[in-house]
Design a protein around this motif. Sequence first.
Motif, PDB file in Angstrom:
ATOM      1  N   THR A  53       0.835  -1.197   0.000  1.00  0.00           N
ATOM      2  CA  THR A  53       0.000   0.000   0.000  1.00  0.00           C
ATOM      3  C   THR A  53       0.871   1.249   0.000  1.00  0.00           C
ATOM      4  O   THR A  53       2.016   1.230   0.434  1.00  0.00           O
ATOM      5  CB  THR A  53      -0.941   0.052   1.228  1.00  0.00           C
ATOM      6  OG1 THR A  53      -0.166   0.050   2.415  1.00  0.00           O
ATOM      7  CG2 THR A  53      -1.919  -1.103   1.241  1.00  0.00           C
ATOM      8  N   SER A  54       0.282   2.315  -0.520  1.00  0.00           N
ATOM      9  CA  SER A  54       0.940   3.621  -0.519  1.00  0.00           C
ATOM     10  C   SER A  54      -0.182   4.656  -0.422  1.00  0.00           C
ATOM     11  O   SER A  54      -1.307   4.316  -0.071  1.00  0.00           O
ATOM     12  CB  SER A  54       1.774   3.805  -1.788  1.00  0.00           C
ATOM     13  OG  SER A  54       0.939   3.718  -2.933  1.00  0.00           O
ATOM     14  N   PHE A  55       0.113   5.887  -0.767  1.00  0.00           N
ATOM     15  CA  PHE A  55      -0.885   6.937  -0.707  1.00  0.00           C
ATOM     16  C   PHE A  55      -1.167   7.471  -2.099  1.00  0.00           C
ATOM     17  O   PHE A  55      -0.254   7.642  -2.910  1.00  0.00           O
ATOM     18  CB  PHE A  55      -0.439   8.052   0.244  1.00  0.00           C
ATOM     19  CG  PHE A  55      -0.367   7.587   1.669  1.00  0.00           C
ATOM     20  CD1 PHE A  55      -1.515   7.479   2.432  1.00  0.00           C
ATOM     21  CD2 PHE A  55       0.842   7.202   2.229  1.00  0.00           C
ATOM     22  CE1 PHE A  55      -1.464   7.018   3.745  1.00  0.00           C
ATOM     23  CE2 PHE A  55       0.910   6.753   3.544  1.00  0.00           C
ATOM     24  CZ  PHE A  55      -0.255   6.650   4.294  1.00  0.00           C
ATOM     25  N   VAL A  62      -5.323   5.977   1.180  1.00  0.00           N
ATOM     26  CA  VAL A  62      -4.544   4.739   1.086  1.00  0.00           C
ATOM     27  C   VAL A  62      -4.947   4.004  -0.196  1.00  0.00           C
ATOM     28  O   VAL A  62      -6.132   3.919  -0.539  1.00  0.00           O
ATOM     29  CB  VAL A  62      -4.803   3.844   2.313  1.00  0.00           C
ATOM     30  CG1 VAL A  62      -4.067   2.519   2.188  1.00  0.00           C
ATOM     31  CG2 VAL A  62      -4.382   4.560   3.585  1.00  0.00           C
ATOM     32  N   THR A  63      -3.969   3.488  -0.914  1.00  0.00           N
ATOM     33  CA  THR A  63      -4.238   2.789  -2.166  1.00  0.00           C
ATOM     34  C   THR A  63      -3.184   1.717  -2.405  1.00  0.00           C
ATOM     35  O   THR A  63      -2.101   1.750  -1.818  1.00  0.00           O
ATOM     36  CB  THR A  63      -4.262   3.775  -3.357  1.00  0.00           C
ATOM     37  OG1 THR A  63      -4.606   3.057  -4.542  1.00  0.00           O
ATOM     38  CG2 THR A  63      -2.919   4.449  -3.554  1.00  0.00           C
ATOM     39  N   SER A  69      -9.222   4.134  -5.557  1.00  0.00           N
ATOM     40  CA  SER A  69     -10.425   3.769  -6.305  1.00  0.00           C
ATOM     41  C   SER A  69     -11.439   4.914  -6.357  1.00  0.00           C
ATOM     42  O   SER A  69     -12.186   5.035  -7.322  1.00  0.00           O
ATOM     43  CB  SER A  69     -11.066   2.521  -5.692  1.00  0.00           C
ATOM     44  OG  SER A  69     -11.405   2.765  -4.333  1.00  0.00           O
ATOM     45  N   ILE A  70     -11.466   5.767  -5.354  1.00  0.00           N
ATOM     46  CA  ILE A  70     -12.408   6.896  -5.353  1.00  0.00           C
ATOM     47  C   ILE A  70     -12.004   7.912  -6.420  1.00  0.00           C
ATOM     48  O   ILE A  70     -12.841   8.391  -7.179  1.00  0.00           O
ATOM     49  CB  ILE A  70     -12.488   7.542  -3.957  1.00  0.00           C
ATOM     50  CG1 ILE A  70     -13.129   6.552  -2.973  1.00  0.00           C
ATOM     51  CG2 ILE A  70     -13.270   8.846  -3.998  1.00  0.00           C
ATOM     52  CD1 ILE A  70     -13.116   6.996  -1.527  1.00  0.00           C
ATOM     53  N   CYS A  71     -10.728   8.231  -6.495  1.00  0.00           N
ATOM     54  CA  CYS A  71     -10.269   9.189  -7.508  1.00  0.00           C
ATOM     55  C   CYS A  71     -10.442   8.637  -8.924  1.00  0.00           C
ATOM     56  O   CYS A  71     -10.675   9.395  -9.860  1.00  0.00           O
ATOM     57  CB  CYS A  71      -8.810   9.558  -7.266  1.00  0.00           C
ATOM     58  SG  CYS A  71      -8.571  10.681  -5.879  1.00  0.00           S
ATOM     59  N   ARG A  86      -7.414  12.806   8.192  1.00  0.00           N
ATOM     60  CA  ARG A  86      -6.705  11.537   8.058  1.00  0.00           C
ATOM     61  C   ARG A  86      -7.406  10.635   7.050  1.00  0.00           C
ATOM     62  O   ARG A  86      -8.618  10.758   6.842  1.00  0.00           O
ATOM     63  CB  ARG A  86      -6.670  10.819   9.405  1.00  0.00           C
ATOM     64  CG  ARG A  86      -6.062  11.653  10.519  1.00  0.00           C
ATOM     65  CD  ARG A  86      -6.405  11.102  11.877  1.00  0.00           C
ATOM     66  NE  ARG A  86      -7.856  11.035  12.017  1.00  0.00           N
ATOM     67  CZ  ARG A  86      -8.470  10.386  12.989  1.00  0.00           C
ATOM     68  NH1 ARG A  86      -7.786   9.752  13.893  1.00  0.00           N
ATOM     69  NH2 ARG A  86      -9.791  10.365  13.056  1.00  0.00           N
ATOM     70  N   ALA A  87      -6.670   9.720   6.467  1.00  0.00           N
ATOM     71  CA  ALA A  87      -7.243   8.802   5.475  1.00  0.00           C
ATOM     72  C   ALA A  87      -8.383   7.974   6.066  1.00  0.00           C
ATOM     73  O   ALA A  87      -9.363   7.699   5.377  1.00  0.00           O
ATOM     74  CB  ALA A  87      -6.151   7.895   4.907  1.00  0.00           C
TER      75      ALA A  87
END
Length: 197
Positions: A53-55, A62-63, A69-71, A86-87
């Motif tokens: 995972t990263s940002f 978090v992705t 997935s939202i973007c 915060r995420a």
Amino acid sequence: MFEKPVQRLIDELTRLPGIGRKSAQRLAFHLLNVDEGDARSLAQAIVDLREQTSFCTRCHNVTSGVECSICLDPRRDHAMVCVVERAQDIAVIERTREFHGRYHVLGGALSPIDGVGPAQLRIDELRSRIGAEPITELIIATNPTIEGDTTAMYLARRFKPLGVAVTRPASGLPVGGDMDYADEITLGRALTGRRDL
């Protein structure tokens, strides 16, 4: 007091938020008594979390990819961005099923006492997004604390002159509380009844 491996685990667990010495001891002895496969599975999950995972490069959620997935979801309203500290706050808002825009994770809230100023938050990245994306409204969903309110007011002063509507979730969130503890109905009503700053 304990054998070295047990004491090391206790020491590491106490570094986690909300875990005191007694809780760390209980967890350590629980892990000592569980099936070896379960203990290894937990250890592997922690390793996988760090390695896979990263940002998100856009919103800092978090992705497991470059963007979350939202973007990447074309059904989301690109004109509305909900700004959170915060995420993990994104999951709280998503559970309401009331918000269909995108997000921006600041990475905290302004707190001069703790040495957190605008430069320590992702405010410049948000400014860049406003210039590059068709954003018309920022919903400032920082925690209803002194730091969260200060951050909201700072963001309103900074972004309103750019012609962006800046709103804040309406009442319903407890003052001094964390968004993690708000139920979905209360948070959903707060988002629906947001107000101008």
